[in-house]
Write a protein that holds these residues in place. Structure first.
Motif, PDB file in Angstrom:
ATOM      1  N   CYS A  35     -48.469  15.447  14.295  1.00 42.23           N
ATOM      2  CA  CYS A  35     -48.924  14.070  14.093  1.00 42.23           C
ATOM      3  C   CYS A  35     -47.763  13.162  13.673  1.00 42.23           C
ATOM      4  O   CYS A  35     -47.696  12.009  14.099  1.00 42.23           O
ATOM      5  N   GLU A  37     -44.605  13.399  14.458  1.00 36.27           N
ATOM      6  CA  GLU A  37     -43.738  13.100  15.606  1.00 36.27           C
ATOM      7  C   GLU A  37     -44.489  12.325  16.686  1.00 36.27           C
ATOM      8  O   GLU A  37     -43.899  11.562  17.435  1.00 36.27           O
ATOM      9  N   GLY A  38     -45.794  12.509  16.765  1.00 37.82           N
ATOM     10  CA  GLY A  38     -46.586  11.854  17.805  1.00 37.82           C
ATOM     11  C   GLY A  38     -47.202  10.565  17.305  1.00 37.82           C
ATOM     12  O   GLY A  38     -46.553   9.516  17.269  1.00 37.82           O
ATOM     13  N   THR A  39     -48.443  10.633  16.883  1.00 28.88           N
ATOM     14  CA  THR A  39     -49.212   9.455  16.472  1.00 28.88           C
ATOM     15  C   THR A  39     -48.496   8.581  15.441  1.00 28.88           C
ATOM     16  O   THR A  39     -48.473   7.354  15.560  1.00 28.88           O
ATOM     17  N   LYS A  41     -45.229   8.541  14.324  1.00 28.10           N
ATOM     18  CA  LYS A  41     -43.835   8.129  14.570  1.00 28.10           C
ATOM     19  C   LYS A  41     -43.034   8.020  13.273  1.00 28.10           C
ATOM     20  O   LYS A  41     -42.279   7.066  13.047  1.00 28.10           O
ATOM     21  N   ASN A  42     -43.207   9.014  12.434  1.00 34.38           N
ATOM     22  CA  ASN A  42     -42.497   9.089  11.151  1.00 34.38           C
ATOM     23  C   ASN A  42     -42.787   7.912  10.228  1.00 34.38           C
ATOM     24  O   ASN A  42     -41.946   7.503   9.433  1.00 34.38           O
ATOM     25  N   ASP A  50     -41.332   6.949   4.988  1.00 30.84           N
ATOM     26  CA  ASP A  50     -41.038   8.008   5.951  1.00 30.84           C
ATOM     27  C   ASP A  50     -41.590   9.340   5.445  1.00 30.84           C
ATOM     28  O   ASP A  50     -42.076   9.453   4.316  1.00 30.84           O
ATOM     29  N   LYS A  88     -52.011   4.092  15.136  1.00 35.93           N
ATOM     30  CA  LYS A  88     -50.949   3.814  16.109  1.00 35.93           C
ATOM     31  C   LYS A  88     -50.410   2.398  15.956  1.00 35.93           C
ATOM     32  O   LYS A  88     -49.201   2.170  16.033  1.00 35.93           O
ATOM     33  N   SER A  91     -48.149   2.295  12.876  1.00 38.35           N
ATOM     34  CA  SER A  91     -46.884   2.998  13.138  1.00 38.35           C
ATOM     35  C   SER A  91     -45.974   2.157  14.012  1.00 38.35           C
ATOM     36  O   SER A  91     -44.773   2.037  13.748  1.00 38.35           O
ATOM     37  N   ASP A  92     -46.538   1.578  15.049  1.00 43.21           N
ATOM     38  CA  ASP A  92     -45.730   0.778  15.970  1.00 43.21           C
ATOM     39  C   ASP A  92     -45.112  -0.433  15.276  1.00 43.21           C
ATOM     40  O   ASP A  92     -44.022  -0.876  15.630  1.00 43.21           O
ATOM     41  N   LYS A  95     -42.256   1.477  12.726  1.00 38.96           N
ATOM     42  CA  LYS A  95     -41.366   2.585  13.122  1.00 38.96           C
ATOM     43  C   LYS A  95     -39.914   2.186  13.381  1.00 38.96           C
ATOM     44  O   LYS A  95     -39.013   2.995  13.179  1.00 38.96           O
ATOM     45  N   ASP A  96     -39.679   0.943  13.804  1.00 35.15           N
ATOM     46  CA  ASP A  96     -38.315   0.548  14.130  1.00 35.15           C
ATOM     47  C   ASP A  96     -37.528   0.020  12.926  1.00 35.15           C
ATOM     48  O   ASP A  96     -36.360  -0.340  13.051  1.00 35.15           O
TER      49      ASP A  96
END
Ligand code: ZN
Ligand code: ZN
Length: 102
Positions: A35, A37-39, A41-42, A50, A88, A91-92, A95-96
């Motif tokens: 999860c 690494e996927g959904t 995104k750390n 993090d 999601k 995270s989006d 994540k950056d």
């Protein structure tokens, strides 16, 4: 003391104390590697921080009174209150941003 939680808050997978795929944030929110690494995104969906590998508590008391037997893992399962889409989206949005700047 670190609370060793028994499951992934996101997909509810069992994460026993000796699991090598348990990941935690600084508040001990707990997820499986898949999860993270996927959904996710750390990005921890609860705090935005993090996630890092959960340390393994020693099985054997190599120092008096300190072992998994003396301080056992938690048995209280925690399930996220967010939907998959909400996870999601969050995270989006985070994540950056480098963890040290979050
Ligand atoms: Zn999971
Ligand atoms: Zn968190």
């Amino acid at each position: 003391m670190l609370e060793i939680r028994p499951n992934c808050e996101c997909c509810d997978k069992d994460l026993p104390a000796d699991s090598l795929e348990a990941m935690i944030c600084s508040y001990e929110c707990t997820f499986c590697l898949n999860c993270v690494e996927g959904t996710l995104k750390n990005v921890c969906p609860n705090c935005g921080g993090d996630l890092t590998k959960r340390p393994l508590r020693p099985m054997t008391a190599r120092r008096a009174g300190l072992s998994l037997r003396h301080q056992p893992a938690s048995t209280e399962r925690i399930k996220t209150k967010f939907s998959l889409d909400e996870l999601k989206e969050f995270s989006d949005s985070v994540k950056d941003i480098a963890p040290k700047n979050r």
